[in-house]
Design a protein around this motif. Structure first.
Motif, mmCIF file in Angstrom:
data_model
loop_
_atom_site.group_PDB
_atom_site.id
_atom_site.type_symbol
_atom_site.label_atom_id
_atom_site.label_comp_id
_atom_site.label_asym_id
_atom_site.label_seq_id
_atom_site.Cartn_x
_atom_site.Cartn_y
_atom_site.Cartn_z
ATOM 1 N N ARG A 1 101.736 33.458 20.658
ATOM 2 C CA ARG A 1 102.239 32.250 20.004
ATOM 3 C C ARG A 1 102.708 32.548 18.586
ATOM 4 N NH1 ARG A 1 99.634 26.326 20.554
ATOM 5 N NH2 ARG A 1 101.001 25.242 19.129
ATOM 6 N N VAL A 2 101.981 33.387 17.889
ATOM 7 C CA VAL A 2 102.362 33.741 16.519
ATOM 8 C C VAL A 2 103.688 34.491 16.514
ATOM 9 C CG1 VAL A 2 101.692 35.087 14.500
ATOM 10 C CG2 VAL A 2 99.971 33.769 15.721
ATOM 11 N N ILE A 3 103.842 35.451 17.415
ATOM 12 C CA ILE A 3 105.094 36.210 17.499
ATOM 13 C C ILE A 3 106.247 35.280 17.883
ATOM 14 C CG2 ILE A 3 106.284 38.043 18.766
ATOM 15 C CD1 ILE A 3 103.530 39.443 18.941
ATOM 16 N N VAL B 1 107.145 33.147 14.762
ATOM 17 C CA VAL B 1 107.869 33.917 13.743
ATOM 18 C C VAL B 1 109.304 34.147 14.180
ATOM 19 C CG1 VAL B 1 107.986 36.172 12.601
ATOM 20 C CG2 VAL B 1 105.798 34.984 12.783
ATOM 21 N N ALA B 2 109.484 34.499 15.456
ATOM 22 C CA ALA B 2 110.840 34.718 15.969
ATOM 23 C C ALA B 2 111.665 33.442 15.887
ATOM 24 C CB ALA B 2 110.780 35.222 17.414
ATOM 25 N N ILE B 3 111.079 32.306 16.246
ATOM 26 C CA ILE B 3 111.820 31.039 16.183
ATOM 27 C C ILE B 3 112.193 30.696 14.752
ATOM 28 C CG2 ILE B 3 111.544 28.534 16.381
ATOM 29 C CD1 ILE B 3 110.307 28.932 19.045
ATOM 30 N N LEU C 1 112.707 26.039 20.841
ATOM 31 C CA LEU C 1 111.650 25.073 20.522
ATOM 32 C C LEU C 1 111.266 24.257 21.753
ATOM 33 C CD1 LEU C 1 112.834 23.846 17.018
ATOM 34 C CD2 LEU C 1 110.727 25.076 17.523
ATOM 35 N N LEU C 2 112.255 23.842 22.530
ATOM 36 C CA LEU C 2 111.949 23.114 23.764
ATOM 37 C C LEU C 2 111.215 24.006 24.759
ATOM 38 C CD1 LEU C 2 115.252 21.102 24.216
ATOM 39 C CD2 LEU C 2 112.990 20.187 23.664
ATOM 40 N N LEU C 3 111.582 25.259 24.826
ATOM 41 C CA LEU C 3 110.884 26.200 25.697
ATOM 42 C C LEU C 3 109.433 26.379 25.246
ATOM 43 C CD1 LEU C 3 111.242 28.248 28.051
ATOM 44 C CD2 LEU C 3 111.779 29.940 26.292
ATOM 45 N N GLY C 4 109.226 26.416 23.947
ATOM 46 C CA GLY C 4 107.873 26.557 23.406
ATOM 47 C C GLY C 4 106.963 25.403 23.768
ATOM 48 N N ILE C 5 107.515 24.208 23.887
ATOM 49 C CA ILE C 5 106.706 23.049 24.278
ATOM 50 C C ILE C 5 106.126 23.248 25.671
ATOM 51 C CG2 ILE C 5 106.872 20.633 24.973
ATOM 52 C CD1 ILE C 5 108.561 20.110 22.608
ATOM 53 N N PHE C 6 106.913 23.837 26.570
ATOM 54 C CA PHE C 6 106.448 24.012 27.938
ATOM 55 C C PHE C 6 105.607 25.271 28.124
ATOM 56 C CE2 PHE C 6 109.983 21.081 28.438
ATOM 57 C CZ PHE C 6 109.373 20.114 29.211
ATOM 58 N N ILE C 7 105.732 26.236 27.228
ATOM 59 C CA ILE C 7 104.931 27.455 27.339
ATOM 60 C C ILE C 7 103.539 27.259 26.738
ATOM 61 C CG2 ILE C 7 104.733 29.845 26.569
ATOM 62 C CD1 ILE C 7 107.745 30.055 26.714
ATOM 63 N N PHE C 8 103.469 26.612 25.568
ATOM 64 C CA PHE C 8 102.204 26.481 24.851
ATOM 65 C C PHE C 8 101.747 25.030 24.852
ATOM 66 C CE2 PHE C 8 104.656 29.889 22.726
ATOM 67 C CZ PHE C 8 103.847 30.960 23.069
ATOM 68 N N SER C 9 100.442 24.851 24.832
ATOM 69 C CA SER C 9 99.914 23.490 24.739
ATOM 70 C C SER C 9 99.834 23.087 23.261
ATOM 71 C CB SER C 9 98.526 23.408 25.372
ATOM 72 O OG SER C 9 97.624 24.248 24.690
ATOM 73 N N ASP C 10 100.028 21.811 23.005
ATOM 74 C CA ASP C 10 100.004 21.252 21.645
ATOM 75 C C ASP C 10 100.880 22.060 20.691
ATOM 76 O OD1 ASP C 10 98.256 19.287 22.493
ATOM 77 O OD2 ASP C 10 96.499 20.504 22.025
ATOM 78 N N TYR C 11 102.138 22.134 21.014
ATOM 79 C CA TYR C 11 103.092 22.928 20.240
ATOM 80 C C TYR C 11 103.680 22.080 19.121
ATOM 81 C CZ TYR C 11 106.613 26.479 19.380
ATOM 82 O OH TYR C 11 107.384 27.444 18.803
ATOM 83 N N TYR C 12 102.903 21.937 18.044
ATOM 84 C CA TYR C 12 103.319 21.111 16.913
ATOM 85 C C TYR C 12 104.417 21.774 16.081
ATOM 86 C CZ TYR C 12 99.140 18.525 18.086
ATOM 87 O OH TYR C 12 98.194 17.804 18.750
#
Length: 87
Positions: free
Chosen positions: A3-5, A8-10, A26-37
């Motif tokens: 998640r950190v990597i 940083v990339a985003i 960012l939309l992809l991150g919502i579906f990959i990670f939970s609680d993607y604030y």
């Protein structure tokens, strides 16, 4: 650590890539990670970097922040109804 990597990339891409690449990630991150604030922070960065000045309500940072939070909540609710999404 993934998640950190990813974050940083985003956040690097938000400044050097077109806005739509950052939005897709960012939309992809919502579906990959939970609680993607970071989605909210990322969209605020996109707004501050790519927005144009104006007097209309759509150019207001407060309006954009409210819309961003509403979109985040709607996507979180939608995630629970997607069959292929694993919690």
């Amino acid at each position: 650590m993934k998640r950190v990597i990813f974050d940083v990339a985003i956040f690097i891409l938000l400044y050097i890539a077109p806005w739509w690449i950052g939005l897709i990630l960012l939309l992809l991150g919502i579906f990959i990670f939970s609680d993607y604030y970071e989605f909210i922070i990322g969209l605020l960065i996109i707004f501050s970097v790519y927005s144009i000045p104006g007097n209309e309500i759509f150019h207001s940072p407060v309006f954009f922040s409210a819309v961003t939070i509403v979109i985040y909540v709607l996507i979180q609710l939608l995630k629970n109804n997607i069959i292929l999404y694993k919690k």
